[in-house]
Write a protein that holds these residues in place. Sequence first.
Motif, PDB file in Angstrom:
ATOM      1  N   SER A 250      16.979  11.039  19.503  1.00 44.63           N
ATOM      2  CA  SER A 250      17.260  11.156  20.936  1.00 44.63           C
ATOM      3  C   SER A 250      18.338  12.204  21.207  1.00 44.63           C
ATOM      4  O   SER A 250      18.383  12.783  22.273  1.00 44.63           O
ATOM      5  CB  SER A 250      17.674   9.820  21.505  1.00 44.63           C
ATOM      6  OG  SER A 250      18.693   9.259  20.715  1.00 44.63           O
TER       7      SER A 250
ATOM      8  N   ARG B 282      17.186  15.673  22.502  1.00 42.25           N
ATOM      9  CA  ARG B 282      16.344  15.607  23.680  1.00 42.25           C
ATOM     10  C   ARG B 282      16.171  16.935  24.399  1.00 42.25           C
ATOM     11  O   ARG B 282      15.058  17.296  24.783  1.00 42.25           O
ATOM     12  CB  ARG B 282      16.992  14.610  24.636  1.00 42.25           C
ATOM     13  CG  ARG B 282      16.080  14.021  25.646  1.00 42.25           C
ATOM     14  CD  ARG B 282      16.918  13.208  26.606  1.00 42.25           C
ATOM     15  NE  ARG B 282      17.530  14.084  27.580  1.00 42.25           N
ATOM     16  CZ  ARG B 282      17.247  14.042  28.864  1.00 42.25           C
ATOM     17  NH1 ARG B 282      16.406  13.168  29.311  1.00 42.25           N
ATOM     18  NH2 ARG B 282      17.810  14.862  29.703  1.00 42.25           N
ATOM     19  N   ASP B 283      17.266  17.660  24.565  1.00 42.21           N
ATOM     20  CA  ASP B 283      17.215  18.873  25.370  1.00 42.21           C
ATOM     21  C   ASP B 283      16.390  19.979  24.714  1.00 42.21           C
ATOM     22  O   ASP B 283      15.883  20.860  25.386  1.00 42.21           O
ATOM     23  CB  ASP B 283      18.626  19.378  25.651  1.00 42.21           C
ATOM     24  CG  ASP B 283      19.317  18.503  26.674  1.00 42.21           C
ATOM     25  OD1 ASP B 283      18.653  17.554  27.153  1.00 42.21           O
ATOM     26  OD2 ASP B 283      20.480  18.748  26.981  1.00 42.21           O
TER      27      ASP B 283
ATOM     28  N   LEU C 101      11.980  20.205  25.283  1.00 43.23           N
ATOM     29  CA  LEU C 101      11.262  20.987  26.287  1.00 43.23           C
ATOM     30  C   LEU C 101      10.999  22.403  25.764  1.00 43.23           C
ATOM     31  O   LEU C 101       9.918  22.960  25.975  1.00 43.23           O
ATOM     32  CB  LEU C 101      12.083  21.033  27.572  1.00 43.23           C
ATOM     33  CG  LEU C 101      11.390  21.641  28.773  1.00 43.23           C
ATOM     34  CD1 LEU C 101      10.132  20.874  29.129  1.00 43.23           C
ATOM     35  CD2 LEU C 101      12.335  21.665  29.958  1.00 43.23           C
TER      36      LEU C 101
ATOM     37  N   PRO D 236       7.692   8.820  28.117  1.00 41.62           N
ATOM     38  CA  PRO D 236       8.206   8.910  29.487  1.00 41.62           C
ATOM     39  C   PRO D 236       9.298   9.975  29.598  1.00 41.62           C
ATOM     40  O   PRO D 236       9.364  10.708  30.582  1.00 41.62           O
ATOM     41  CB  PRO D 236       8.763   7.509  29.742  1.00 41.62           C
ATOM     42  CG  PRO D 236       7.986   6.617  28.832  1.00 41.62           C
ATOM     43  CD  PRO D 236       7.689   7.437  27.611  1.00 41.62           C
ATOM     44  N   GLY D 237      10.137  10.080  28.555  1.00 43.37           N
ATOM     45  CA  GLY D 237      11.218  11.063  28.585  1.00 43.37           C
ATOM     46  C   GLY D 237      10.700  12.494  28.692  1.00 43.37           C
ATOM     47  O   GLY D 237      11.223  13.300  29.460  1.00 43.37           O
TER      48      GLY D 237
ATOM     49  N   GLY E 113       9.493  13.244  32.162  1.00 43.28           N
ATOM     50  CA  GLY E 113      10.616  13.522  33.062  1.00 43.28           C
ATOM     51  C   GLY E 113      11.108  14.951  32.916  1.00 43.28           C
ATOM     52  O   GLY E 113      11.419  15.623  33.896  1.00 43.28           O
ATOM     53  N   LEU E 114      11.168  15.422  31.661  1.00 45.66           N
ATOM     54  CA  LEU E 114      11.619  16.796  31.404  1.00 45.66           C
ATOM     55  C   LEU E 114      10.638  17.816  31.986  1.00 45.66           C
ATOM     56  O   LEU E 114      11.033  18.804  32.600  1.00 45.66           O
ATOM     57  CB  LEU E 114      11.748  17.039  29.897  1.00 45.66           C
ATOM     58  CG  LEU E 114      12.927  16.391  29.178  1.00 45.66           C
ATOM     59  CD1 LEU E 114      12.795  16.578  27.671  1.00 45.66           C
ATOM     60  CD2 LEU E 114      14.233  16.999  29.655  1.00 45.66           C
TER      61      LEU E 114
ATOM     62  N   LEU F  87       8.399  17.346  34.416  1.00 48.58           N
ATOM     63  CA  LEU F  87       8.487  17.284  35.886  1.00 48.58           C
ATOM     64  C   LEU F  87       9.667  18.114  36.378  1.00 48.58           C
ATOM     65  O   LEU F  87       9.538  18.915  37.312  1.00 48.58           O
ATOM     66  CB  LEU F  87       8.708  15.841  36.330  1.00 48.58           C
ATOM     67  CG  LEU F  87       7.511  14.983  36.697  1.00 48.58           C
ATOM     68  CD1 LEU F  87       7.987  13.591  37.071  1.00 48.58           C
ATOM     69  CD2 LEU F  87       6.732  15.597  37.854  1.00 48.58           C
TER      70      LEU F  87
ATOM     71  N   ALA G 265       6.060   9.214  33.377  1.00 49.52           N
ATOM     72  CA  ALA G 265       7.522   9.159  33.268  1.00 49.52           C
ATOM     73  C   ALA G 265       8.057   7.772  33.575  1.00 49.52           C
ATOM     74  O   ALA G 265       9.141   7.403  33.145  1.00 49.52           O
ATOM     75  CB  ALA G 265       8.154  10.182  34.211  1.00 49.52           C
ATOM     76  N   LYS G 266       7.290   6.997  34.352  1.00 47.13           N
ATOM     77  CA  LYS G 266       7.719   5.636  34.658  1.00 47.13           C
ATOM     78  C   LYS G 266       7.213   4.656  33.608  1.00 47.13           C
ATOM     79  O   LYS G 266       7.290   3.445  33.797  1.00 47.13           O
ATOM     80  CB  LYS G 266       7.202   5.225  36.034  1.00 47.13           C
ATOM     81  CG  LYS G 266       7.909   5.916  37.183  1.00 47.13           C
ATOM     82  CD  LYS G 266       7.515   5.246  38.471  1.00 47.13           C
ATOM     83  CE  LYS G 266       7.337   6.225  39.596  1.00 47.13           C
ATOM     84  NZ  LYS G 266       6.731   5.549  40.757  1.00 47.13           N
ATOM     85  N   GLY G 267       6.655   5.171  32.528  1.00 40.96           N
ATOM     86  CA  GLY G 267       6.317   4.316  31.398  1.00 40.96           C
ATOM     87  C   GLY G 267       4.928   3.705  31.435  1.00 40.96           C
ATOM     88  O   GLY G 267       4.636   2.809  30.648  1.00 40.96           O
TER      89      GLY G 267
END
Lengths: 234, 391
Positions: A92, A95-96, A99, A135-136, A139-140, A142, A175-177
Amino acid sequence: MNDLEDVVEPITVMVVDDHPMWRDAVSRDLDAAGFRVVATADAVASAGPRAAATRPNVVLMDMQLPDGTGTDATAAVLAASPGSCVLVLSASSERDDVLEAVKAGATGYLVKSASAAELVEAVKRTADGQAVFTPGLAGLVLGEYRRMSTVPAAADEMPKPTLTPRETEVLRLVAKGLAAKQIATRLGLSHRTVENHVQATLRKLQLANRVELTRYAIREGLDDDQTRPAVANP
Amino acid sequence: MVTMTERARPNADPLLPLWRSAQVFRLASLAYAMAILAGSMDRVVHPVAAWSLMAVQVAWSGFAVTALSAAGRARHTVVILDIVVTVALIFGSWLGAPAHAWQTHDVLPTVLWTCNAIVSAAILWGRRIGMVVAFVVAMSCNVVTDDVLTPLTVNATLPVLVCVGLAIGALARTAEHANAQLQEAVELRAATEERERLARQVHDGALQVLSLVSRRDGAVDPELAAMARAQEQSLRHLLTQLSPTGTTQSRMPVGSGSVDVAAALTGFAGERVSVSAPQDPVLLPAAYGEELVAAAREALHNVVSHAGPDARAYVLLEDLGDEVALTVRDDGPGIPPGRLAQAMAQGRLGASQSIRGRIESLGGTAVLETSPGEGTEWELRMPRAPEGRAS
């Protein structure tokens, strides 16, 4: 796993990670599930040549390598073996970077702490050409489309890639799982259509990135043999 | 152990160099005072008395130089005595010659030397007390020379000495402040290095073993594998926060009064909570951002207390330009219809009221969607630039 046994040629996998213990554990899990681990690599430098030699269906990619990032390695692997699909496995904390790796061509992302069963499922779907989303990651992605829409395009530039309302809707639910099946039920779509929408969001992002890299290379006046994405990754 | 380099070591007694320089000045001003007295002999009526006082001045100077140059001594007594002795010596000038002999233009034998008491007081207590002591010393001089009513344009003793108190006091406080900041910076650097070392250690050691155990689901006790996985996840999460490139730094307020909501929410991520957010910081004015994060915390707390042990929660943060949208969803059993209204009727202002209150009081909206079997889903929207408030 039963359907795997019916396949004549097993899915071939390459594992790129600099921790021997991790490579061994993952390779064992994949062997047990009927995949064939055809190569391993512990650095960006060795990842490209080994992918070229073995042409694996799926490349499992760590984000932190001693001589570069998973993004560099993803670009190198895809340049050497364009038919391979890259699945990023990341802790985790990285994460950055994810993308960036996705823009460089990775088609999936899984956290390293995922279970063996989740990993097997993700490799299978990646080999099948599907996008593996968490989901993560949704989100990225989006956020990335929204960011691009706020940056005004220069006159000489291609129009920025945008999501259709349906794609946005699907991506938000990811993204909401929600799983693909739940999304299909909720939106009254087929499972396959949902998968296609999800894939499209990554494909447009990767295409825009490739165009951007090429333009960058031309602008900087680089030679043809230097425009490989492996090096042109600003 | 963290080794500190020589280039920036904070001083335990940051003002010691200042004290030592002041004592050099004390000796120089003593020599000057002796020269002045020698040159004033035509006005001195009682040379023996005048030179006896000078002997006292020399003796006190010697003691003060020794006492104040030493580190870590209790300097208060010495400085109080310094002021008393100085004022006494100023008035002692009358023993050598009457007031009219010293009036205007002429200088007392103590004159420049009197600055030492002011410098000492200013270093020790700061510019305010430095200026007060300067006032006392200057007025003593003016009384002795009968210059109390002499215009400042003719006798500048008072303004000059007060300026000395102000300047030295300000200098001393600045030096202390700079030293304190240096101390903080050094501690921070040591802590960061220690964290990086720990993070590397954990990442290359314990974490690898844990992931190995958790991956060998079939070969080891499933309970053991699950425990290893839980520990692995919490360790990875901890590393995210330990890592200097992680979220810890960006969680600090960005700019004046802004909060990065994305970074703050990442802190909630864990085994049962997934957090999805854009890559770039999502900034909101501090008061708005903090309320949004607090509302998310409450919604997640609700999931833990009401949605059962197996429920997972998903947080999604979206930056929509003019507003920020935050969704908190769980895959628990949901809330049966009428249940919330029932709780309200019983006068229990539950968490849902609290969440709604937080968001709506700042001009946002909070919508709760739930039905049995479908989990619960909060959608919170917070405007970027709230009414009547430019951001």
